[in-house]
Design an enzyme around this catalytic site. Sequence first.
Site, mmCIF file in Angstrom:
data_model
loop_
_atom_site.group_PDB
_atom_site.id
_atom_site.type_symbol
_atom_site.label_atom_id
_atom_site.label_comp_id
_atom_site.label_asym_id
_atom_site.label_seq_id
_atom_site.Cartn_x
_atom_site.Cartn_y
_atom_site.Cartn_z
ATOM 1 N N GLY A 212 52.483 96.077 -58.809
ATOM 2 C CA GLY A 212 51.879 95.867 -60.134
ATOM 3 C C GLY A 212 51.700 94.396 -60.418
ATOM 4 N N ASN A 213 51.389 94.080 -61.663
ATOM 5 C CA ASN A 213 51.238 92.668 -62.035
ATOM 6 C C ASN A 213 51.709 92.479 -63.482
ATOM 7 O OD1 ASN A 213 48.848 92.948 -63.884
ATOM 8 N ND2 ASN A 213 47.997 93.824 -62.004
ATOM 9 N N ARG A 214 51.677 91.231 -63.951
ATOM 10 C CA ARG A 214 52.305 90.912 -65.231
ATOM 11 C C ARG A 214 51.363 90.995 -66.423
ATOM 12 N NH1 ARG A 214 54.857 85.271 -64.467
ATOM 13 N NH2 ARG A 214 55.266 85.581 -66.679
ATOM 14 N N SER A 215 50.201 91.581 -66.261
ATOM 15 C CA SER A 215 49.285 91.658 -67.402
ATOM 16 C C SER A 215 49.920 92.458 -68.547
ATOM 17 C CB SER A 215 47.988 92.351 -66.955
ATOM 18 O OG SER A 215 47.192 92.613 -68.084
#
Length: 412
Positions: A212-215
């Site tokens: 995933g990512n930190r958005s």
Amino acid sequence: MTSTPRPRVVLGVGGGIAAYKACEVLRGLTEPGHEVRVVPTEAALRFVGAATFEALSGNPVHTGVFSDVPEVPHVRIGQWADLVLVVPATADLLAKAAHGLADDLLTNTLLTARCPVLMAPAMHTEMWEHAATRDNVATLRARGVIVTEPASGRLTGADTGKGRLADPAEILDLARLLLARPTALPRDLEGRRVVVSAGGTREPLDPVRFLGNRSSGKQGYALARTAVQRGASVTLVSAHTLALPEPAGAEVIRASTAEELREAVHKSAADADVIVMAAAVADFRPAHRAEYKIKKTGRDPDPVALTRNPDILAELVAARQPGQVIVGFAAETGDTGADVLEHARAKHRRKGCDLLVVNAVGEGKAFEVEDNAGWLLSTDGTEKPIALGSKAQMASEVWDAVVALLRGVHGQ
Ligand code: CTP
């Protein structure tokens, strides 16, 4: 030493069950130091006592025009305000405001205010949909009053439908935007279909793990929320986000992986006037999704082999309908080869979208924070800096640029 003046807000409270949510809005205004005068209607005080509003605002509360007469409050309060909020706006209050009636302190205040006025309706679906209310809302909007869309969901009783008060956090976000930029919400997207993607995708490795990512999704939600208030019909394709209130009035479609987001965006994009890709889409996904949890004692030496995801923005540009405006986002860090803007210019050329919104990220910038700064790159070569401000402020600058392009494209 000069101190910045505290923003002055009138919080009008209508007589509906959602009046209790005005207390949360009030807290959200006083906590950052705004000066707030609460002006309830008589009926509002049957739901929440004057003592609550007085204690939370630190100011006296009156409903009629015959208290403090020498102070001329029925004129002064409206003149004093930088912003008037009405939470909740009942069908009755909307009707009085539309017709200029002034039989109590709040309706007098609405006539004397020359600042932005935001009314957040809450009522039963039948009342919201009634032709009288529709006409009153149209009249108020034509005069520049911002009448938010109510949310859909549980109403006072067991029934559900459109008419719930928009989430207090959403009302506060719009209030802060109007205090920073009083002209931020013109109804210039009326009749336009807008698709916004938001949040970060998750690519599963196995039933319990993902890439995933930190958005946080905040920028995309702010874009959707402000587009609704500017009159657009909005579809928000939302990947994973922090806990955010759904923008009232937008259609929200949930997507988890890049593949799901791609399908949802393409489906909605076909008849859209504007598509904004604010989502942080994973460029790669695990080549294989394990059916069972991957064990460290397993035989696969490289359980995270990756394969490329399609570039949705590039696909949208390739399939662009005539007149469609496509906006991309670029979260960039500088590196040893090039700075943020150089990377962004190269990305803009590569992606071919009409506008590219550039954020400098890293070291606490942009992700999971409230404020954003950056640039807006256009295909005509202009590079407009966007000053540090809330994500709603950045969103309103993006919509200004989009509206200018739509007008240019359609020769209006
Ligand atoms: N984007 C997309 N599909 C992808 C990756 C990104 O539609 N598979 C969109 C994003 O929504 C954003 C824009 O492309 O609007 C730029 O995303 P970014 O991740 O910065 O660009 P990349 O093409 O992934 O470039 P790089 O990773 O090389 O910086």
